[in-house]
Design an enzyme around this catalytic site. Structure first.
Site, PDB file in Angstrom:
ATOM      1  N   SER A  34       0.811  -1.223   0.000  1.00 18.33           N
ATOM      2  CA  SER A  34       0.000   0.000   0.000  1.00 18.33           C
ATOM      3  C   SER A  34       0.842   1.270   0.000  1.00 18.33           C
ATOM      4  O   SER A  34       0.296   2.366   0.092  1.00 18.33           O
ATOM      5  CB  SER A  34      -0.901   0.003   1.238  1.00 18.33           C
ATOM      6  OG  SER A  34      -0.115  -0.211   2.394  1.00 18.33           O
ATOM      7  N   THR A  69      -2.297   3.060   4.162  1.00 20.20           N
ATOM      8  CA  THR A  69      -1.375   4.197   4.209  1.00 20.20           C
ATOM      9  C   THR A  69      -0.553   4.235   5.491  1.00 20.20           C
ATOM     10  O   THR A  69      -1.086   4.007   6.575  1.00 20.20           O
ATOM     11  CB  THR A  69      -2.211   5.489   4.142  1.00 20.20           C
ATOM     12  OG1 THR A  69      -2.859   5.511   2.886  1.00 20.20           O
ATOM     13  CG2 THR A  69      -1.359   6.726   4.309  1.00 20.20           C
ATOM     14  N   THR A 122       1.599   6.846   0.578  1.00 20.35           N
ATOM     15  CA  THR A 122       0.631   5.818   0.161  1.00 20.35           C
ATOM     16  C   THR A 122       0.685   5.574  -1.338  1.00 20.35           C
ATOM     17  O   THR A 122       1.120   6.450  -2.101  1.00 20.35           O
ATOM     18  CB  THR A 122      -0.806   6.270   0.528  1.00 20.35           C
ATOM     19  OG1 THR A 122      -1.705   5.182   0.381  1.00 20.35           O
ATOM     20  CG2 THR A 122      -1.284   7.411  -0.346  1.00 20.35           C
ATOM     21  N   ARG A 145      -7.091   9.425  -9.737  1.00 21.43           N
ATOM     22  CA  ARG A 145      -7.610   9.676  -8.383  1.00 21.43           C
ATOM     23  C   ARG A 145      -6.479   9.955  -7.388  1.00 21.43           C
ATOM     24  O   ARG A 145      -5.464   9.278  -7.361  1.00 21.43           O
ATOM     25  CB  ARG A 145      -8.421   8.454  -7.925  1.00 21.43           C
ATOM     26  CG  ARG A 145      -9.035   8.564  -6.526  1.00 21.43           C
ATOM     27  CD  ARG A 145      -8.165   7.900  -5.482  1.00 21.43           C
ATOM     28  NE  ARG A 145      -8.848   7.802  -4.187  1.00 21.43           N
ATOM     29  CZ  ARG A 145      -8.230   7.492  -3.050  1.00 21.43           C
ATOM     30  NH1 ARG A 145      -6.936   7.253  -3.049  1.00 21.43           N
ATOM     31  NH2 ARG A 145      -8.903   7.412  -1.929  1.00 21.43           N
ATOM     32  N   THR A 184      -5.341   7.062   7.996  1.00 19.93           N
ATOM     33  CA  THR A 184      -5.289   5.953   7.056  1.00 19.93           C
ATOM     34  C   THR A 184      -6.716   5.503   6.815  1.00 19.93           C
ATOM     35  O   THR A 184      -7.581   5.690   7.656  1.00 19.93           O
ATOM     36  CB  THR A 184      -4.419   4.800   7.598  1.00 19.93           C
ATOM     37  OG1 THR A 184      -4.383   3.753   6.620  1.00 19.93           O
ATOM     38  CG2 THR A 184      -4.949   4.238   8.895  1.00 19.93           C
ATOM     39  N   GLY A 185      -6.951   4.915   5.659  1.00 18.70           N
ATOM     40  CA  GLY A 185      -8.294   4.415   5.358  1.00 18.70           C
ATOM     41  C   GLY A 185      -8.896   5.094   4.144  1.00 18.70           C
ATOM     42  O   GLY A 185      -8.187   5.738   3.368  1.00 18.70           O
TER      43      GLY A 185
HETATM   44  N1  ASP Z   1      -6.007   6.984   2.616  1.00 19.96           N
HETATM   45  C1  ASP Z   1      -5.478   6.407   1.404  1.00 19.96           C
HETATM   46  C2  ASP Z   1      -6.165   6.971   0.216  1.00 19.96           C
HETATM   47  O1  ASP Z   1      -7.374   7.122   0.268  1.00 19.96           O
HETATM   48  C3  ASP Z   1      -5.584   4.943   1.297  1.00 19.96           C
HETATM   49  C4  ASP Z   1      -5.493   4.126   2.499  1.00 19.96           C
HETATM   50  O2  ASP Z   1      -5.111   4.560   3.572  1.00 19.96           O
HETATM   51  O3  ASP Z   1      -5.796   2.958   2.363  1.00 19.96           O
HETATM   52  O4  ASP Z   1      -5.519   7.184  -0.785  1.00 19.96           O
END
Ligand code: ASP
Length: 316
Positions: free
Chosen positions: A48, A175, A193, A203, A226-227
């Protein structure tokens, strides 16, 4: 003061353990977060971040990163496709330009001009996962790039036995956000990330955007995310946490209030996950997640510990 690092996910020790010796010897928090991020970005087994990151819907990897120590000291790059260490490039944007953020080809030309080596980011393993994703006719339909891309179980695509995988509590590795406090009490953060797996090409999520994936203010504290980026962006999650701490909230209270706002304002899927780490100027820290599954890494003079978050909002 007691130096410490707080990092999202269980692979935090990979970076924190490399950076902690210098931090203990009096190194600056910014050097620590950049060093830790660089080590994690170079690790191809972390899918990731950096090398080994999972690609977009077209099979191309794009990396995003930012760093910050204060409102007037931050740097970011987004949509970097040919360099392994976006955090180091983000630092150079901060230190050597009058700008905060460079994107895409411009960011890469800037990296070229500074002599950063170009490298292959897509690994054979990540490509194989993407090829399995492409074979599903439902996913090929997403070439039209319409509507919502449903959450994907990347572990299954990778062929991992989800019952026996080593980090059973972590359905997805995400991330890396690293917060550090040095012996002088100075705070710094880095967020890096490859973004959401199989995203629509072009994106960019929350991670490289100051205030969303990361925010640091020496007068108030530091926070990182993160997320699912689209959810974090909508509430300016990291900025909100730091502002709540500025007004007196403890890190865990600030995280809880931010997660509650997310819960109230979004139609959440079962698979949506958001987690935050936060550290106050005084060195108090916490982590919190929307749902179970997130873990943080805390590192200090004793070493690194991978732990359950301080709070979880929704106990599924
Ligand atoms: N926050 C990151 C994003 O949306 C991805 C992740 O943390 O999984 O790009």
């Amino acid at each position: 003061m007691k130096p410490q690092m707080l990092t999202t996910w269980s692979f935090g020790p990979t970076g924190n353990d490399a950076a902690m010796p210098s931090l203990l010897e009096g190194g600056h928090a910014l050097n620590a977060v950049v060093q830790a991020a660089t080590v994690i970005e170079a690790d191809p087994t972390i899918d990731s971040v950096g090398v080994g990151g999972l690609p977009d819907a077209d099979g191309n990897v794009s990396l995003d990163a930012c760093i910050m120590t204060d409102p007037n000291r931050c740097g970011a790059v987004m949509y970097v496709q040919h360099f392994a260490n976006p955090t180091q490039i983000a630092r150079k944007v901060m230190e050597e330009t009058i700008h905060v953020t460079l994107a895409g080809e411009g960011a890469e030309a800037f990296a070229d001009s500074l002599g950063f080596p170009r490298s292959q980011i897509l690994t054979a393993e990540a490509k194989a996962v993407w090829e399995r994703w492409r074979k599903d006719p439902n996913n090929i339909d997403r070439d039209k790039y319409r509507g919502w891309l449903p959450p994907i179980n990347v572990e299954e695509l990778r062929g991992v036995d989800v019952k026996t995988r080593p980090h059973a509590a972590e359905p997805l590795h995400d991330t890396v956000t690293i917060l550090a406090r040095d012996v002088k009490g100075q705070l710094a953060g880095a967020c890096t990330t490859s973004g959401m797996a199989f995203k629509v090409p072009g994106r960019v999520g929350d991670s490289p955007i100051v205030g969303q994936g990361l925010y640091v203010d020496q007068e108030a504290g530091a926070a990182g995310a993160t997320g699912t980026g689209e959810i974090i962006s909508g509430v300016c999650g990291s900025f909100l946490i730091v502002e709540l701490m500025r007004r007196g909230a403890k890190p865990v209270e600030a995280i809880r209030e931010t997660l509650e706002r997310i819960q109230k304002r979004f139609s959440l899927h079962q698979e949506h996950q958001v987690a935050f780490v936060a550290m106050s100027k005084a060195g108090d820290w916490a982590s919190g997640a929307l749902r179970p599954g997130f873990r943080h890494t805390i590192t200090d003079e004793i070493g690194s510990r991978v732990e359950e978050p301080t709070m979880v909002l929704i106990q599924d």
